[in-house]
Design an enzyme around this catalytic site. Structure first.
Site, PDB file in Angstrom:
ATOM      1  N   CYS A 139       0.831  -1.218   0.000  1.00  0.00           N
ATOM      2  CA  CYS A 139       0.000   0.000   0.000  1.00  0.00           C
ATOM      3  C   CYS A 139       0.859   1.258   0.000  1.00  0.00           C
ATOM      4  O   CYS A 139       1.893   1.297   0.657  1.00  0.00           O
ATOM      5  CB  CYS A 139      -0.869   0.054   1.247  1.00  0.00           C
ATOM      6  N   ARG A 178       5.129   0.063  -6.175  1.00  0.00           N
ATOM      7  CA  ARG A 178       5.097  -0.644  -4.903  1.00  0.00           C
ATOM      8  C   ARG A 178       4.119  -1.818  -4.931  1.00  0.00           C
ATOM      9  O   ARG A 178       4.200  -2.698  -4.082  1.00  0.00           O
ATOM     10  CB  ARG A 178       4.723   0.343  -3.779  1.00  0.00           C
ATOM     11  N   TRP A 206      -3.013  -2.834  -1.368  1.00  0.00           N
ATOM     12  CA  TRP A 206      -2.562  -4.196  -1.666  1.00  0.00           C
ATOM     13  C   TRP A 206      -3.242  -5.058  -0.600  1.00  0.00           C
ATOM     14  O   TRP A 206      -2.893  -4.991   0.580  1.00  0.00           O
ATOM     15  CB  TRP A 206      -1.046  -4.272  -1.575  1.00  0.00           C
ATOM     16  N   ASN A 235      -1.539   1.999   5.766  1.00  0.00           N
ATOM     17  CA  ASN A 235      -0.618   0.968   5.290  1.00  0.00           C
ATOM     18  C   ASN A 235      -0.184   0.161   6.512  1.00  0.00           C
ATOM     19  O   ASN A 235       0.179   0.744   7.527  1.00  0.00           O
ATOM     20  CB  ASN A 235       0.596   1.656   4.636  1.00  0.00           C
ATOM     21  N   GLY A 236      -0.260  -1.177   6.433  1.00  0.00           N
ATOM     22  CA  GLY A 236       0.137  -2.013   7.567  1.00  0.00           C
ATOM     23  C   GLY A 236      -0.996  -2.929   7.990  1.00  0.00           C
ATOM     24  O   GLY A 236      -1.947  -3.140   7.227  1.00  0.00           O
ATOM     25  N   GLU A 263      17.587 -17.633  -8.469  1.00  0.00           N
ATOM     26  CA  GLU A 263      17.208 -16.254  -8.813  1.00  0.00           C
ATOM     27  C   GLU A 263      16.556 -16.224 -10.206  1.00  0.00           C
ATOM     28  O   GLU A 263      15.588 -15.489 -10.436  1.00  0.00           O
ATOM     29  CB  GLU A 263      18.443 -15.343  -8.753  1.00  0.00           C
ATOM     30  N   LYS A 297      12.778 -14.826 -11.172  1.00  0.00           N
ATOM     31  CA  LYS A 297      12.496 -13.821 -12.206  1.00  0.00           C
ATOM     32  C   LYS A 297      11.455 -14.350 -13.191  1.00  0.00           C
ATOM     33  O   LYS A 297      10.532 -13.643 -13.571  1.00  0.00           O
ATOM     34  CB  LYS A 297      13.763 -13.439 -12.993  1.00  0.00           C
ATOM     35  N   GLU A 347       7.911 -14.510 -11.485  1.00  0.00           N
ATOM     36  CA  GLU A 347       7.318 -13.198 -11.237  1.00  0.00           C
ATOM     37  C   GLU A 347       6.858 -12.530 -12.527  1.00  0.00           C
ATOM     38  O   GLU A 347       5.784 -11.952 -12.585  1.00  0.00           O
ATOM     39  CB  GLU A 347       8.362 -12.258 -10.619  1.00  0.00           C
ATOM     40  N   HIS A 360      17.706 -37.444  -8.608  1.00  0.00           N
ATOM     41  CA  HIS A 360      17.074 -37.848  -7.346  1.00  0.00           C
ATOM     42  C   HIS A 360      15.586 -37.490  -7.325  1.00  0.00           C
ATOM     43  O   HIS A 360      14.992 -37.393  -6.262  1.00  0.00           O
ATOM     44  CB  HIS A 360      17.794 -37.181  -6.171  1.00  0.00           C
ATOM     45  N   LYS A 411       6.394  -4.226  -4.382  1.00  0.00           N
ATOM     46  CA  LYS A 411       7.832  -3.963  -4.415  1.00  0.00           C
ATOM     47  C   LYS A 411       8.420  -3.980  -3.010  1.00  0.00           C
ATOM     48  O   LYS A 411       9.495  -4.490  -2.780  1.00  0.00           O
ATOM     49  CB  LYS A 411       8.065  -2.593  -5.061  1.00  0.00           C
TER      50      LYS A 411
HETATM   51  C1  F6R Z   1      12.089 -10.482  -6.454  1.00  0.00           C
HETATM   52  C2  F6R Z   1      11.695  -9.462  -5.528  1.00  0.00           C
HETATM   53  C3  F6R Z   1      11.402  -9.861  -4.115  1.00  0.00           C
HETATM   54  C4  F6R Z   1      12.299  -9.032  -3.190  1.00  0.00           C
HETATM   55  C5  F6R Z   1      11.943  -9.311  -1.733  1.00  0.00           C
HETATM   56  C6  F6R Z   1      12.862  -8.579  -0.783  1.00  0.00           C
HETATM   57  O1  F6R Z   1      12.274  -9.968  -7.728  1.00  0.00           O
HETATM   58  O2  F6R Z   1      11.649  -8.319  -5.864  1.00  0.00           O
HETATM   59  O3  F6R Z   1      11.586 -11.212  -3.911  1.00  0.00           O
HETATM   60  O4  F6R Z   1      13.618  -9.377  -3.465  1.00  0.00           O
HETATM   61  O5  F6R Z   1      10.615  -8.926  -1.489  1.00  0.00           O
HETATM   62  O6  F6R Z   1      12.799  -7.206  -0.965  1.00  0.00           O
HETATM   63  P1  F6R Z   1      13.913  -6.246  -0.370  1.00  0.00           P
HETATM   64  O7  F6R Z   1      15.184  -6.577  -1.046  1.00  0.00           O
HETATM   65  O8  F6R Z   1      13.404  -4.874  -0.662  1.00  0.00           O
HETATM   66  O9  F6R Z   1      13.984  -6.536   1.107  1.00  0.00           O
END
Ligand code: F6R
Length: 586
Positions: free
Chosen positions: A2, A27, A74, A100-101, A463, A467, A470, A486, A581
């Site tokens: 949010c 965000r 959100w 927010n929260g 990783e 990607k 997402e 396995h 985000k």
């Molecule tokens: C993946 C992604 C999330 C963040 C995670 C941690 O692309 O963006 O998995 O990496 O939410 O976020 P930060 O690094 O801001 O603590």
């Protein structure tokens, strides 16, 4: 997650608020709303969808008044519906809030307020703030006292902004970000500097357990015990203005393309802190590293770098798991916390647990004014500029670059760190992505992708899978190459695509053997390597670099592949569904 914004000034509030909300779209959110104060009443408009869509249908930006609040939601409590979107007015409409929260005691507060005659229209936890403020305001007709009484009743983590029936704004903060912008033509209050960056770079960061009252007479800040608080005005970095896509179709592509520069810049603004952190790490009794999502994948790479080159044992822990093993930390432990935002609730909780046990915190973080930076003994800045695309790209490689720099210092150059060479290699990969675009087309209708890597390339496989998930919504799984036989080999058939992270180093021939086993089961093999092989259906060539440096180079084609596959599938690469985000709730 949010975003909240408030404005009080000389201009019409709604257009400023709508623009600010658009800036903070990165965000992540599912619905949007605005409330303004005009002619002694509070008007609210809101709906489900993107800012631009909701604005088209209900004309958020045409609400009149020079005071207002806005929100992108959100969902956590209650479905994604118009009724659950913020702002929430109190039952009499004299107060409206954006929040927010999470309010953890919302159920008991709601029951109590309902018994006192306050009506609720939504399923959210947030609406209790509106009615609680109204209840205290009904009793006192005093905004400051209503705020003090309300925050005393609330449990959980929150940042909220309220507009009152006399056109006053008030906002409080507990473990959620909130900052005040001081403009020439008005005051702003927002969860993110991007909410008002085009109007002012003068900012006051509210601390936890503080609230602000903003009226045409000025601003007053108090702590939750009602004592006045004075803060310095901070000038935010000019780089925050750099939030335009420019010639790029999406922020994600822009941010991927910035990496030749951002890996070089990583940590450069905090060189002293980097040196100090290195010294701390050298003398740590026990060493841990934590993060969530992409940041945790960087922590896994660190484990290999520290053990191989610095001969130091470092234990990676997923931040959200620290709560369940709090006893690992001791006096003289060091916890390195990785986070782009510095606001991930899981990371902050991990850090607080470690601090309680007497551990020292070194953070590697992009937002230097974040809660994480404030909680740390030493904070090293990623310095990669704002990352707007929800999927982390340049922040990941900046985190790696800093970890490489630390390890290289500890082992006095044994890593063979040459970021200029790596930067050139990344530039080369970016300069011709036509092959990747061609492969992205093939992935359009694929339902499963596996990514294999061994040793230090296994975290890169993880990783890569994050990607792909997402950005494309395709099921993707990162696996250590040796685990194939396995179990996962059972999944290989002609509908499966497998990406092999296979640079020409000590893992090469074992990974190639895995590729042959996969190919024999009919799956399509994409090789990310500096060395061709007949086993690859598609070979994505990466430039040759020193063995230690491959992780920084091999992630680039997968970021591009995930991006272009998202474009093919017509999903929005910058704002993937259901994701935020900055994940500020647990
Ligand atoms: C993946 C992604 C999330 C963040 C995670 C941690 O692309 O963006 O998995 O990496 O939410 O976020 P930060 O690094 O801001 O603590």
């Amino acid at each position: 997650m949010c975003s909240i914004i408030g404005y009080l000034g000389l201009n019409q509030a709604a257009p400023i608020i709508v623009k600010g909300l658009k800036r903070m779209e990165y965000r992540g959110y599912d619905s949007v709303g605005v409330a303004t104060f005009t002619n002694k009443q509070i008007l609210v408009r809101k709906g489900v969808g993107k800012v631009i869509e909701v604005n088209k249908t209900v004309r958020l930006d045409e609400l009149s008044g020079t005071v207002g609040i806005g929100h992108t939601r959100w969902a956590t409590h209650g479905m994604v519906t118009d009724a659950n979107a913020h702002p929430h007015p109190s039952s009499s409409g004299e107060v409206a809030i954006v929040h927010n929260g999470i309010i953890t005691n919302h159920e008991e507060l709601k029951k109590d307020l309902q018994q006192k005659g306050y009506a609720f229209k939504s399923q959210t936890d947030s609406e209790v703030i509106a009615n609680l403020l109204q209840y205290h305001y009904d009793k006192t007709r005093n905004i400051k006292q209503s705020m003090v009484n309300t925050v005393a009743d609330l449990r959980g983590d929150y940042a909220f902004v309220a507009v009152f029936e006399d056109g006053t704004l008030s906002a409080a903060r507990l473990h959620e970000p909130l900052l005040i912008g001081i403009g020439k033509e008005g005051y702003f209050i927002s969860s993110d500097v991007l909410g008002f960056v085009e109007h002012t770079d003068e900012v006051i960061y509210l601390d936890n357990r503080e609230f602000v009252i903003i009226s045409s007479g000025g601003i007053q800040i108090f702590d939750f015990d009602s004592n006045p608080v004075h803060h310095q005005i901070t000038k935010v970095s000019k780089e925050f203005a750099d939030v335009y896509k420019g010639e790029f179709a999406h922020f994600t592509l822009k941010e991927i393309s910035e990496q030749p520069r951002t890996i070089i810049n990583a940590g450069n603004n905090t060189k002293l802190e980097l040196d100090l952190a290195t010294d701390f790490i050298r003398h740590a009794k026990t060493l841990y590293i934590t993060g969530s999502g992409t940041s945790y994948n960087a922590a896994l790479v660190a484990k290999f770098l520290f053990s191989k080159y610095a001969k130091i044992k470092i234990e990676p822990i997923i931040s959200s798991e620290v709560h369940f093993s709090p006893d690992i930390f001791e006096q003289q432990s060091i916890l390195i916390a990785l986070s782009q935002s510095g606001e991930s609730a899981d990371v902050l909780e991990a850090v607080n647990i470690a601090k309680k046990a007497g551990a020292k915190i070194i953070s590697i973080v992009n937002i230097m004014t974040s809660s994480l930076a404030q909680l740390s003994s030493i904070s090293i800045g990623l310095g990669c500029g704002p990352e707007i695309g929800v999927a982390a790209t340049k922040s990941f490689t900046a985190q790696l670059a800093i970890l490489y720099k630390i390890v290289d210092k500890i082992c006095e150059g044994a890593v063979g760190l040459d970021l200029t060479k790596v930067s050139e290699a990344i530039k080369k990969s970016l300069s011709d992505d036509s092959k990747i675009q061609e492969i992205a087309k093939k992935l359009k209708n694929v339902s499963d992708i596996y990514i294999l890597g061994r040793g230090i390339h296994y975290p890169i496989a993880l990783e890569s899978s994050l990607k792909l998930k997402e950005l494309t919504y395709i099921h993707a799984e990162g696996l250590p190459g040796g685990e194939l036989k396995h179990g996962p080999l059972a999944l290989m058939d002609s509908n499966t695509y497998v990406i092999m992270i296979n640079p020409d180093d000590s893992t090469y021939s074992d990974t190639l053997t895995s590729a042959r086993e996969i190919k024999a089961r009919g799956a399509k093999v994409i090789g990310i390597s500096d060395k061709p092989s007949d086993v690859y259906d598609y070979w994505v060539e990466i430039p040759k670099v020193d063995e230690s440096m491959y992780p920084l180079v091999e992630i680039i084609p997968v970021q591009l592949l995930a991006y272009y596959a998202a474009v093919e599938k017509e999903t929005d690469p910058d704002y993937p569904r259901n994701l935020a985000k900055s994940v500020t709730v647990k």
